[in-house]
Design an enzyme around this catalytic site. Sequence first.
Site, PDB file in Angstrom:
ATOM      1  N   ASP A 168       0.699  -1.082  -0.305  1.00  0.00           N
ATOM      2  CA  ASP A 168      -0.050   0.051   0.080  1.00  0.00           C
ATOM      3  C   ASP A 168       0.837   1.214   0.083  1.00  0.00           C
ATOM      4  OD1 ASP A 168      -2.163   1.821   0.398  1.00  0.00           O
ATOM      5  OD2 ASP A 168      -2.227   1.579   2.196  1.00  0.00           O
ATOM      6  N   GLU A 408       3.325  -8.009   7.558  1.00  0.00           N
ATOM      7  CA  GLU A 408       2.348  -8.587   7.589  1.00  0.00           C
ATOM      8  C   GLU A 408       2.365  -9.221   6.473  1.00  0.00           C
ATOM      9  OE1 GLU A 408      -0.918  -5.280   7.163  1.00  0.00           O
ATOM     10  OE2 GLU A 408      -0.668  -5.116   8.277  1.00  0.00           O
ATOM     11  N   TYR A 468      -6.382  -2.849  12.444  1.00  0.00           N
ATOM     12  CA  TYR A 468      -7.666  -2.119  11.698  1.00  0.00           C
ATOM     13  C   TYR A 468      -8.912  -1.618  12.822  1.00  0.00           C
ATOM     14  CZ  TYR A 468      -3.311   0.141   9.687  1.00  0.00           C
ATOM     15  OH  TYR A 468      -2.077   0.524   9.511  1.00  0.00           O
ATOM     16  N   GLU A 504       0.673  -0.513  14.663  1.00  0.00           N
ATOM     17  CA  GLU A 504      -0.018   0.430  13.507  1.00  0.00           C
ATOM     18  C   GLU A 504      -1.419   0.266  13.964  1.00  0.00           C
ATOM     19  OE1 GLU A 504       0.487  -0.591   8.713  1.00  0.00           O
ATOM     20  OE2 GLU A 504       1.927  -1.342   8.841  1.00  0.00           O
TER      21      GLU A 504
HETATM   22  C1  GCB Z   1      -1.290  -2.206   6.770  1.00  0.00           C
HETATM   23  C2  GCB Z   1       0.483  -2.262   6.449  1.00  0.00           C
HETATM   24  C3  GCB Z   1       0.849  -0.158   5.471  1.00  0.00           C
HETATM   25  C4  GCB Z   1      -0.996   0.025   5.051  1.00  0.00           C
HETATM   26  C5  GCB Z   1      -2.226   0.167   6.586  1.00  0.00           C
HETATM   27  C6  GCB Z   1      -3.380   0.764   5.721  1.00  0.00           C
HETATM   28  O1  GCB Z   1      -1.343  -2.783   7.532  1.00  0.00           O
HETATM   29  O2  GCB Z   1       1.643  -2.812   7.223  1.00  0.00           O
HETATM   30  O3  GCB Z   1       1.861  -0.867   4.259  1.00  0.00           O
HETATM   31  O4  GCB Z   1      -0.402   1.087   5.009  1.00  0.00           O
HETATM   32  O5  GCB Z   1      -2.268  -1.163   6.608  1.00  0.00           O
HETATM   33  O6  GCB Z   1      -3.632   1.438   5.765  1.00  0.00           O
HETATM   34  O7  GCB Z   1      -4.093   0.079   5.103  1.00  0.00           O
END
Ligand code: GCB
Length: 589
Positions: A168, A408, A468, A504
């Site tokens: 991403d 990841e 997330y 994250e």
């Molecule tokens: C993740 C990734 C990162 C993405 C992020 C996202 O888990 O490690 O590279 O940019 O999520 O914002 O989806």
Amino acid sequence: MLYPVHNNFRSILDLSGFWKFKADPLKIGEKKKWYKVLKTKTEIAVPGSWNEQLAEEGLSDFIGTAWYSKKCFIPKDFQSKKIWLRVGSADYYSKVWVNGKFVGENHFGFLPYEFEITEFISFGVESEITILVNNELDNETVPQGITSAQFLEENRLREETNPPSRFDFYPFGGIHRPVQIIATPHQYISKIKVDTGILGVKKGRVKAEIEVTGVQDAKVAVSIGNGKQLFSDQTRLANNRARGNLIISDCKFWSPQEPFLYELQIHLISDNKIIDEYVLPVGVREVKVRGNKLYINNKSIYLKGFGKHEDFSTIGKGLFLPLIVKDFELMKWLNANSFRTSHYPYSEEMMYYADRKGILVIDEVPAVSLDTRYANNKSIRNHKEYIRRLIERDYNHPSVIMWSAGNEPNLVGAEEYYDGTGKKYWKEIFSYARSLDSSRPITVPNCSRAGINDPVFEFSDVLSLNRYYGWYEYPGKLKYAAEILSKEMDAIYKKYKKPILFTEFGADTLPGSHSTSDQMFTEEYQASLIEMYIKVIRSKTYTIGEQLWNFADFKTPQHFRRVVQNLKGIFTRERSPKLAAFKVKEIWK
Ligand code: GCB
């Protein structure tokens, strides 16, 4: 490969500036011998990506081969020296010619490479440097690539991006860090590895291992001063190696609060004459993971910071020094103490800057979103070679407190990962990394799709989590997200009994968008989500830090999920703060 320095024995010619440039979408350049003459009117700035600089020439989403060429004058007074061509990084593959002759190739983006070119040049005249750069990735490269056909075969058409990418962040192409001509003596210091430790309240230890090239019978002198006293050691070479052991009394240790750097002076001496010199900034410090805590110099430390990117308008992934200064100023303003080089090694300039500013770094290998279904022996060999090169490049930085061997794995959630394949892969990677550096913890951030049984947990010294909840899962439901998060963290801790670092968490946020209720994309939602995560993370006794995603908005490949950029920054791509930045500053006070 040492970072270039300028002194009585070594010189640098920097080739940053405008280069001739030609895209080669049909890959005809080699056959047509473009390395002899590159016919083109187009110019490009180096360092810098081609995508935004030359978008008007159709290169915005260009994945393929492009050619660079530049003339440079190599002065007569370099005549007695060995001459090198050094590229700070070119993404991802490159091939080099000097004066029309092939010199070498490099398969490792994001890292420096160099070739000796003494035989290829003449002194007192101009030489022509030609570099072919290709930004295609495949199953064996690090990171792995993906094709449109693969998205279709795997029935994941809705996940397809343009350019096709497993990760991403934008797969910018180009020469991203300075190209330099380096002059060194023929008999020279070629490698330096420094270990430091704490022997007492005020007693420090510096052990330097030095490798030299081109000389058999010589001595190496190593010294460091603390203002009052000079500590030195001198040894004879054995098999091109020497070792210096220094015990510094009244030692000033390196720490985030006081990032004190000594100058380690190394002299190569032959027939009682100094024939080469290298001065390395050295911070005396010790990093340890003990129980559920991370220690620097025997003091526990809690990480507050970010996952970042090297990304900026127009320059793309090119080295841009003012941005490094700005970002570090913003990190200090926020009371942050650390960042992760997600998802690839950052510039050497940034690593030295972190040493000087006392910002702690988790240094990451670009094995992002590894899909072991497509990995083979060559992929693992490349992954290991990457680790070797990164550790060699960054071993001496006191700011580097942890290695991240990837990010990841199994983002696609494939069953096969758990049948022993993932375990075998990571066992080999971790034990290789440990064989090169046993002084720092090693980790690999885990994603929720890989879940609690991800084999990286078994081998990691610190369990790194990217989550997330409240965004991709349970959108807009912060309360529920907090419950799930808390339960999952406890379950992971219970299973592995190792400290947890949050690497994250975050929410895409459109600056200027507001709401009085939990509404995704608003500035308030991002601030509340971050606050919620920090609260849960801090409610656990086994957590060692919180690094949020992301420091700033960054460009991504095209996809309906992304409005040109990933908007999870607490700053915009231009570095203006969103509401969350003020919130985080307050929490991190
Ligand atoms: C993740 C990734 C990162 C993405 C992020 C996202 O888990 O490690 O590279 O940019 O999520 O914002 O989806």
